[in-house]
Design an enzyme around this catalytic site. Structure first.
Site, PDB file in Angstrom:
ATOM      1  N   GLY A  96       0.806  -1.106   0.011  1.00 62.98           N
ATOM      2  CA  GLY A  96       0.032   0.122  -0.116  1.00 62.98           C
ATOM      3  C   GLY A  96       0.985   1.149  -0.036  1.00 62.98           C
ATOM      4  O   GLY A  96       1.388   1.678   0.874  1.00 62.98           O
TER       5      GLY A  96
ATOM      6  N   GLY B 172       0.287  12.299   9.931  1.00 60.72           N
ATOM      7  CA  GLY B 172      -0.058  12.704   8.413  1.00 60.72           C
ATOM      8  C   GLY B 172       1.300  12.155   7.805  1.00 60.72           C
ATOM      9  O   GLY B 172       2.192  11.423   8.132  1.00 60.72           O
TER      10      GLY B 172
ATOM     11  N   HIS C  28      -7.489   9.942  20.437  1.00 60.28           N
ATOM     12  CA  HIS C  28      -6.742  10.905  19.629  1.00 60.28           C
ATOM     13  C   HIS C  28      -7.451  11.729  18.786  1.00 60.28           C
ATOM     14  O   HIS C  28      -7.174  13.252  18.924  1.00 60.28           O
ATOM     15  CB  HIS C  28      -5.307  10.256  19.145  1.00 60.28           C
ATOM     16  N   ASN C  29      -7.772  11.292  17.686  1.00 62.43           N
ATOM     17  CA  ASN C  29      -8.482  12.105  17.012  1.00 62.43           C
ATOM     18  C   ASN C  29      -9.552  12.873  17.029  1.00 62.43           C
ATOM     19  O   ASN C  29      -9.772  13.828  16.688  1.00 62.43           O
ATOM     20  CB  ASN C  29      -8.852  11.198  15.388  1.00 62.43           C
TER      21      ASN C  29
ATOM     22  N   LYS D  25     -13.417  12.711   8.188  1.00 62.52           N
ATOM     23  CA  LYS D  25     -13.258  11.291   7.751  1.00 62.52           C
ATOM     24  C   LYS D  25     -13.875  10.234   8.331  1.00 62.52           C
ATOM     25  O   LYS D  25     -13.971   9.108   8.124  1.00 62.52           O
ATOM     26  CB  LYS D  25     -11.750  11.158   7.546  1.00 62.52           C
TER      27      LYS D  25
ATOM     28  N   SER E 180      -0.087   8.510  13.665  1.00 63.45           N
ATOM     29  CA  SER E 180      -0.448   9.891  13.712  1.00 63.45           C
ATOM     30  C   SER E 180       0.542  10.633  13.175  1.00 63.45           C
ATOM     31  O   SER E 180       1.654  10.657  13.644  1.00 63.45           O
ATOM     32  CB  SER E 180      -1.132  10.391  14.748  1.00 63.45           C
TER      33      SER E 180
ATOM     34  N   GLU F 100      -8.236  15.831  19.025  1.00 59.36           N
ATOM     35  CA  GLU F 100      -7.867  16.715  17.761  1.00 59.36           C
ATOM     36  C   GLU F 100      -9.060  17.569  17.321  1.00 59.36           C
ATOM     37  O   GLU F 100      -8.918  18.564  17.182  1.00 59.36           O
ATOM     38  CB  GLU F 100      -7.162  15.758  16.814  1.00 59.36           C
ATOM     39  N   TYR F 101     -10.055  16.839  17.291  1.00 61.27           N
ATOM     40  CA  TYR F 101     -11.350  17.664  16.833  1.00 61.27           C
ATOM     41  C   TYR F 101     -11.559  18.761  17.924  1.00 61.27           C
ATOM     42  O   TYR F 101     -12.012  19.924  17.333  1.00 61.27           O
ATOM     43  CB  TYR F 101     -12.483  16.728  16.649  1.00 61.27           C
TER      44      TYR F 101
ATOM     45  N   ASN G  41       2.745  -3.032  -3.993  1.00 64.57           N
ATOM     46  CA  ASN G  41       1.277  -2.082  -4.191  1.00 64.57           C
ATOM     47  C   ASN G  41       0.477  -2.797  -5.277  1.00 64.57           C
ATOM     48  O   ASN G  41       1.102  -3.403  -6.185  1.00 64.57           O
ATOM     49  CB  ASN G  41       1.599  -0.569  -4.559  1.00 64.57           C
ATOM     50  N   ARG G  42      -0.779  -2.919  -4.971  1.00 67.32           N
ATOM     51  CA  ARG G  42      -1.530  -3.303  -5.882  1.00 67.32           C
ATOM     52  C   ARG G  42      -1.181  -3.120  -7.346  1.00 67.32           C
ATOM     53  O   ARG G  42      -1.087  -3.866  -8.210  1.00 67.32           O
ATOM     54  CB  ARG G  42      -3.195  -3.150  -5.608  1.00 67.32           C
TER      55      ARG G  42
ATOM     56  N   LYS H 101      -5.764   5.650  19.163  1.00 64.01           N
ATOM     57  CA  LYS H 101      -5.690   6.491  17.793  1.00 64.01           C
ATOM     58  C   LYS H 101      -7.091   7.216  17.468  1.00 64.01           C
ATOM     59  O   LYS H 101      -6.954   8.378  17.267  1.00 64.01           O
ATOM     60  CB  LYS H 101      -5.391   5.628  16.647  1.00 64.01           C
TER      61      LYS H 101
HETATM   62  P1  NBP Z   1      -5.480   5.656   0.898  1.00 64.68           P
HETATM   63  O1  NBP Z   1      -6.319   5.545   1.959  1.00 64.68           O
HETATM   64  O2  NBP Z   1      -5.868   6.684  -0.278  1.00 64.68           O
HETATM   65  O3  NBP Z   1      -5.331   4.101   0.242  1.00 64.68           O
HETATM   66  C1  NBP Z   1      -4.877   4.025  -1.002  1.00 64.68           C
HETATM   67  C2  NBP Z   1      -3.764   2.694  -1.123  1.00 64.68           C
HETATM   68  O4  NBP Z   1      -4.916   1.633  -0.802  1.00 64.68           O
HETATM   69  C3  NBP Z   1      -3.422   2.479  -2.435  1.00 64.68           C
HETATM   70  O5  NBP Z   1      -1.987   1.781  -1.970  1.00 64.68           O
HETATM   71  C4  NBP Z   1      -4.362   1.583  -3.068  1.00 64.68           C
HETATM   72  O6  NBP Z   1      -3.645   0.524  -3.967  1.00 64.68           O
HETATM   73  C5  NBP Z   1      -4.788   0.767  -1.588  1.00 64.68           C
HETATM   74  N1  NBP Z   1      -5.930  -0.172  -1.902  1.00 64.68           N
HETATM   75  C6  NBP Z   1      -7.176   0.272  -2.104  1.00 64.68           C
HETATM   76 BR1  NBP Z   1      -7.829   2.002  -1.869  1.00 64.68          BR
HETATM   77  N2  NBP Z   1      -8.045  -0.690  -2.179  1.00 64.68           N
HETATM   78  C7  NBP Z   1      -7.214  -1.662  -2.373  1.00 64.68           C
HETATM   79  C8  NBP Z   1      -7.560  -3.254  -2.612  1.00 64.68           C
HETATM   80  N3  NBP Z   1      -8.788  -3.779  -2.515  1.00 64.68           N
HETATM   81  N4  NBP Z   1      -6.445  -4.172  -2.548  1.00 64.68           N
HETATM   82  C9  NBP Z   1      -5.181  -3.659  -2.157  1.00 64.68           C
HETATM   83  N5  NBP Z   1      -4.764  -2.447  -2.350  1.00 64.68           N
HETATM   84  C10 NBP Z   1      -5.687  -1.474  -2.136  1.00 64.68           C
HETATM   85  O7  NBP Z   1      -3.979   5.914   1.262  1.00 64.68           O
HETATM   86  P2  NBP Z   1      -3.242   6.918   2.336  1.00 64.68           P
HETATM   87  O8  NBP Z   1      -3.816   8.358   2.318  1.00 64.68           O
HETATM   88  O9  NBP Z   1      -1.855   6.512   2.238  1.00 64.68           O
HETATM   89  O10 NBP Z   1      -3.758   6.224   3.757  1.00 64.68           O
HETATM   90  C11 NBP Z   1      -3.255   4.772   3.845  1.00 64.68           C
HETATM   91  C12 NBP Z   1      -3.897   4.477   5.384  1.00 64.68           C
HETATM   92  O11 NBP Z   1      -3.477   5.268   6.395  1.00 64.68           O
HETATM   93  C13 NBP Z   1      -5.595   4.721   5.462  1.00 64.68           C
HETATM   94  O12 NBP Z   1      -6.047   3.586   6.100  1.00 64.68           O
HETATM   95  C14 NBP Z   1      -5.602   6.010   6.170  1.00 64.68           C
HETATM   96  O13 NBP Z   1      -6.764   6.173   6.686  1.00 64.68           O
HETATM   97  C15 NBP Z   1      -4.388   5.846   7.246  1.00 64.68           C
HETATM   98  N6  NBP Z   1      -3.866   7.272   7.661  1.00 64.68           N
HETATM   99  C16 NBP Z   1      -3.777   8.285   6.866  1.00 64.68           C
HETATM  100  C17 NBP Z   1      -3.290   9.419   7.041  1.00 64.68           C
HETATM  101  C18 NBP Z   1      -3.201  10.640   6.331  1.00 64.68           C
HETATM  102  O14 NBP Z   1      -2.433  11.776   6.950  1.00 64.68           O
HETATM  103  N7  NBP Z   1      -3.466  10.589   4.880  1.00 64.68           N
HETATM  104  C19 NBP Z   1      -2.814   9.600   8.609  1.00 64.68           C
HETATM  105  C20 NBP Z   1      -2.891   8.604   9.468  1.00 64.68           C
HETATM  106  C21 NBP Z   1      -3.439   7.150   8.737  1.00 64.68           C
HETATM  107  P3  NBP Z   1      -3.678   1.455  -5.608  1.00 64.68           P
HETATM  108  O15 NBP Z   1      -2.599   2.300  -5.507  1.00 64.68           O
HETATM  109  O16 NBP Z   1      -3.390   0.032  -6.358  1.00 64.68           O
HETATM  110  O17 NBP Z   1      -5.058   1.767  -5.662  1.00 64.68           O
END
Ligand code: NBP
Length: 477
Positions: free
Chosen positions: A9, A130, A186-187, A261, A128, A190-191, A32-33, A183
């Protein structure tokens, strides 16, 4: 060569986490997928450390040393289950799956249970900070077995944020879903922090009559004191930013509809289930929701409000100091409520969470990082069974010192019609907790009247019912 850790991922979070491991000297298998993301990562950042790019699930698993440590960083929910189903059959007893996504802790509990039958350690991990945190050091909240932490802990400690005293911002929170639960809270906190800051801003704008640039200066000053925190710091940055296209303050050209979210909402939903009053967090979630009801707000614009009466210059400066007091006191209450929820979750699920350790790992890397968390840790270190943060002497004294100003700020807000649900909920919670008598006694009377729900008495044990429809004599229920 084999990799000590693998990340599947590779969107923003996974890519940065993989780079963080590599920069810290670990060999990282990446997957990654959609394989183009894997190739892009290695092409762009391959020079930062040792990556093993893999295309298939089999290749990925084969690249990992045993016991395998496999980090999943995909979208929470069904994608996480899909990825687990893809990899679990390829793993062996003793291997670890670390889910670093924002999973709901109930899903984590289910996944942990299912994988445990297969001898696989499932480590639901809150992360946490980002994308910036993932790359340079997040606050990490791992759940799962103690055994898995023995293996993972040193690596997580290496990539995590470090607090001012050098301590890594990671600890084994507790079994199964404990990490994701923490976590989530925590969020929620944060809100609440963001809502309280928003209210302080609005008061400085509408009651003190200050422009955003001036308010930014005030936040900068506050950031050198007891409110010193990441959110106060970035608030000053956002408020001082000027929109290039219009020359207006940035905050005036952004649509005032806050999005979410869902982790804040979960915090409130779970608090309702556990019976924990997190009124400040709830108001923060509702305030975002209200802001998004555009048609409703449009339809309400003509409703009557008070006459505006902005303060004079000297009064405004004094008012700004009061707002700092109100903000600080309300913040103590939000954290009191949040930690109450963590304690209640720990009790309900038998997690035995160390609240002092939780506040310690929030000191760096995460969005709510703040000097304040050192104080919370000190409070729990001094007394692990503290009934509430408000029972800590230092916090109680600070609120005692702040309360007159806190009340004055709410008077001004009410008089001038500035909505301050966060400040008000915090004060109501504080006053309710310290009240000698609550109208809950009347509630019990009403319940007994219409539903024979019975009540307890202050002077005798037992359950009682009054024959309301009859001679109003009291009977033992
Ligand atoms: P996303 O939440 O946008 O997820 C994208 C990833 O999920 C891509 O690698 C995508 O692969 C993969 N994916 C999906 Br969608 N469906 C899939 C499936 N059926 N099989 C395999 N892979 C699949 O990414 P992110 O923003 O990097 O966040 C990742 C995690 O971290 C989330 O759970 C998010 O809630 C958490 N998080 C995010 C933050 C932040 O600030 N963004 C902070 C803390 C935690 P692909 O490339 O093939 O589409």
């Amino acid at each position: 060569t084999t990799a000590q850790i693998g990340v599947t991922g590779l969107a923003v979070m996974g890519r940065n986490l993989a780079r963080n491991f590599a920069r810290n000297g670990y060999t990282v298998a990446v997957h990654n997928r959609t394989a183009s993301r894997t190739r892009a990562l290695v092409e762009e950042f391959g020079n930062e450390g040792d990556f093993i790019a893999t295309e298939t699930a089999k290749e990925f698993v084969a690249a990992l040393e045993r016991p395998r440590r496999l980090v999943i960083m995909v979208k929470a929910g069904d994608p996480t289950d899909a990825v687990i189903q893809e990899f679990a059959p390829l793993l062996e007893p003793g291997d670890m799956i670390i889910d670093g996504g924002n999973a709901h802790f109930a899903d984590t509990r289910r996944r942990e249970r299912e994988l445990r039958e297969q001898g696989i350690h499932f480590v639901g991990t809150g992360i946490s900070g980002g994308e910036e945190g993932a790359l340079n050091g997040p606050s990490i909240m791992p759940g799962g077995s103690k055994e898995s932490y023995d293996s993972l802990g040193p690596m997580l400690e290496k990539i995590s944020a470090k607090a001012a005293d050098g301590a890594p911002c990671v600890t084994h929170v507790g079994p199964d879903g404990a990490g994701h639960f923490v976590k989530m809270v925590h969020n929620g906190i944060e809100y609440a922090d963001m809502q309280l800051i928003g209210e302080a801003y609005q008061l400085l704008r509408d009651v003190a009559g200050y422009a955003p640039a001036r308010i930014a200066e005030i936040f900068r000053t506050w950031n050198t004191g007891r409110l010193d925190s990441y959110l106060i710091e970035i608030t000053a940055e956002v408020l001082s930013h000027v929109d290039a296209a219009t020359g207006e303050p940035f905050v005036d050209v952004v649509a005032d509809q806050a999005e979410q979210k869902g982790t804040g909402r979960w915090t409130v939903q779970i608090a309702l289930d556990l019976g924990v009053p997190v009124s400040g967090i709830a108001e923060a979630v509702f305030a975002r929701s209200l802001s998004g009801h555009v048609a409703l707000r449009e339809a309400s614009r003509g409703l009557a409000g008070p006459k505006a009466s902005p303060l004079g210059e000297a009064e405004a400066a004094a008012f700004a100091d009061r707002v700092e007091q109100a903000l600080y006191a309300s913040k103590i209450v939000s954290y009191t409520q949040g930690f109450h929820e963590v304690a209640a979750g720990s009790e309900e699920y038998g997690w035995d969470i160390d609240l002092g350790a939780v506040s310690a790992i929030w000191r760096g890397g995460c969005i709510i990082r703040a000097a304040f968390l050192d104080r919370i840790r000190a409070a729990y270190d001094a007394r692990a069974d503290l009934p509430s943060l408000l029972s800590d002497e230092t916090f109680a004294r600070e609120i005692a010192d702040a309360q007159d100003d806190w009340r004055e700020v709410l008077v001004a807000a009410t008089r001038q019609g500035v909505p301050t649900p966060g400040f008000a909920a915090a004060l109501a919670y504080y006053d309710a907790l310290r009240a000698e008598r609550l109208p809950a006694a009347l509630t019990q009377g009403q319940r007994d009247f219409f539903g024979a729900h019975t009540y307890r008495r202050t002077d005798r044990d037992g359950a009682f019912h009054t024959l309301w429809g009859g001679d109003r004599s009291e009977v033992t229920a």
